[in-house]
Design an enzyme around this catalytic site. Structure first.
Site, PDB file in Angstrom:
ATOM      1  CB  THR A   1       0.778  -0.477   4.831  1.00  0.00           C
ATOM      2  OG1 THR A   1       1.283  -1.526   4.006  1.00  0.00           O
ATOM      3  CG2 THR A   1       1.826  -0.091   5.875  1.00  0.00           C
TER       4      THR A   1
ATOM      5  CB  THR B   1      -0.850   0.041   1.298  1.00  0.00           C
ATOM      6  OG1 THR B   1      -1.397  -1.238   1.559  1.00  0.00           O
ATOM      7  CG2 THR B   1      -1.971   1.031   1.197  1.00  0.00           C
TER       8      THR B   1
ATOM      9  N   GLY C   1      -9.793  -4.801   0.549  1.00  0.00           N
ATOM     10  CA  GLY C   1      -9.083  -4.771   1.823  1.00  0.00           C
ATOM     11  C   GLY C   1      -9.404  -3.537   2.640  1.00  0.00           C
TER      12      GLY C   1
END
Length: 354
Positions: free
Chosen positions: A271, A220, A250
């Site tokens: 992340t 990410t 997600g």
């Protein structure tokens, strides 16, 4: 005579003193303000967490990551230093990372099981608590910009798939052919994950503990910023999980999980293994611990990332900045691409778990 000379000397001395004062006063008042007089601001970014080890990184690749992280954070820092908003700084900083094949976001996005790139992003304004997000888009060059448009120019928070892409066209955002997101190394990673999963198809637990498969869940980019007006903002953008199926989404586009900002507390971008960050409402939980329990940003970040997430079985990290400009870069993986800059222009870049 002596008395006259003495009086003349005193007069000349006083006159010279006054002249000196008049000459130096303008120079003093035109000096730049001391650093302490500049309103506080700061910025922090991440480029993903995971099993990032020094021994697996070539010198040239490490340099490339550090160079791109520095370019990204200086982009946002310059905006803030010139009086720009935290929201703008977050967007433009993330754009730099979205345009780089180094990160799992936009240009460097990983591949889903069906060999497409499915992109998610979100952004939040700490002043208004307004937010925007998109999920599962396939042709938007910069998904964070579409998330911003959702926040500013729609009555919604989260748009997905074809509807989000239609909205992007209406808002005049840059549309690209899906082939733009193809990178050879990401495609090879998909094939490798598929092969590993076939080998471990009878043992789901073993698959989760395979380091290569587990790392496929990470990736990410994110940014959190404090501007000179005391406003916070955060944003996150991702290509999601390698080999994801069934249009899996997600934490990155989920407000409170992947992104959260509140002027009363902090701005956070996450992340990690998204399913756990959603279940733990990680970004909001950090803010809530500050607001309701009185923890500092660092204490709250450590509580969530080093204790709560691992207890659920997940891992990853966050970057965050609070309303006083304090920064946290907390992770429980081997490494996390990260950088921060304060109002003095002091730059810190990290990759490994040092």
């Amino acid at each position: 005579m002596k008395n006259l000379l003495l009086l003349l000397s005193i007069f000349v001395f006083i006159a010279c003193g006054n002249t000196s004062e008049k000459e130096t006063t303008p120079a003093f008042t035109s000096e730049a303000k001391p650093q302490d007089d500049i309103p506080n601001f700061g910025i922090v970014i991440h480029g993903g967490a995971g099993t990032i080890l020094k021994e697996n990184m070539s010198d040239s690749l490490e340099k490339a990551y550090k160079t791109k992280l520095e370019e990204a954070i200086r982009t946002g820092h310059e905006i803030l230093a010139n009086g720009g908003t935290a929201i703008e700084a977050v967007q433009r900083t993330i754009n730099v990372m979205e345009d780089s094949p180094l990160f799992n976001s936009a240009k460097g996005a990983v591949f889903a099981n069906d060999e497409t790139n499915q992109l998610d992003a979100s952004i939040m304004d700490g002043k208004t608590l307004n937010a925007g997000a998109v999920a599962g888009v396939t042709n938007i060059k910069n998904p964070i910009n579409l998330a911003y448009e959702v926040m500013e120019n729609s009555e919604h928070v989260l748009l997905a798939g074809k509807g989000a892409e239609e909205f992007a066209t209406q808002r005049g955002l840059e549309i690209v052919d899906p082939s733009y997101f193809y990178t050879e190394n990401r495609f090879k990673s998909l094939q490798k994950v598929k092969e590993r999963e076939r080998e471990k198809s009878g043992n789901k637990t073993a698959a989760n503990y395979d380091s290569f498969i587990k790392d496929s869940k990470f990736g990410t980019v994110g940014c959190a910023a404090l501007d000179k007006n005391g406003n916070l903002a955060a944003g996150t953008s991702t290509g999601g999980m390698t080999n994801k199926k069934w249009n899996r989404i997600g934490d990155s586009p989920i407000i409170g999980a992947g992104t959260y900002a509140n002027n009363a507390t902090c701005a956070v971008s996450s992340t990690g293994w998204g399913e756990f960050f959603i279940r733990g409402v990680v970004a909001y939980d950090i803010s809530a611990l500050m607001e309701y329990k009185g923890l500092s940003l660092q204490e709250a970040a450590a509580e969530v990332i080093q204790k709560k997430v691992p207890e659920m079985g997940g891992d990853g990290g966050i970057i965050a900045i609070d309303h006083d400009g304090n920064v946290a870069m907390e992770f429980n993986t081997a490494g996390m691409y990260r950088a921060t800059m304060n109002k003095k222009g002091e730059l810190k870049i990290g990759i490994y778990g040092e």
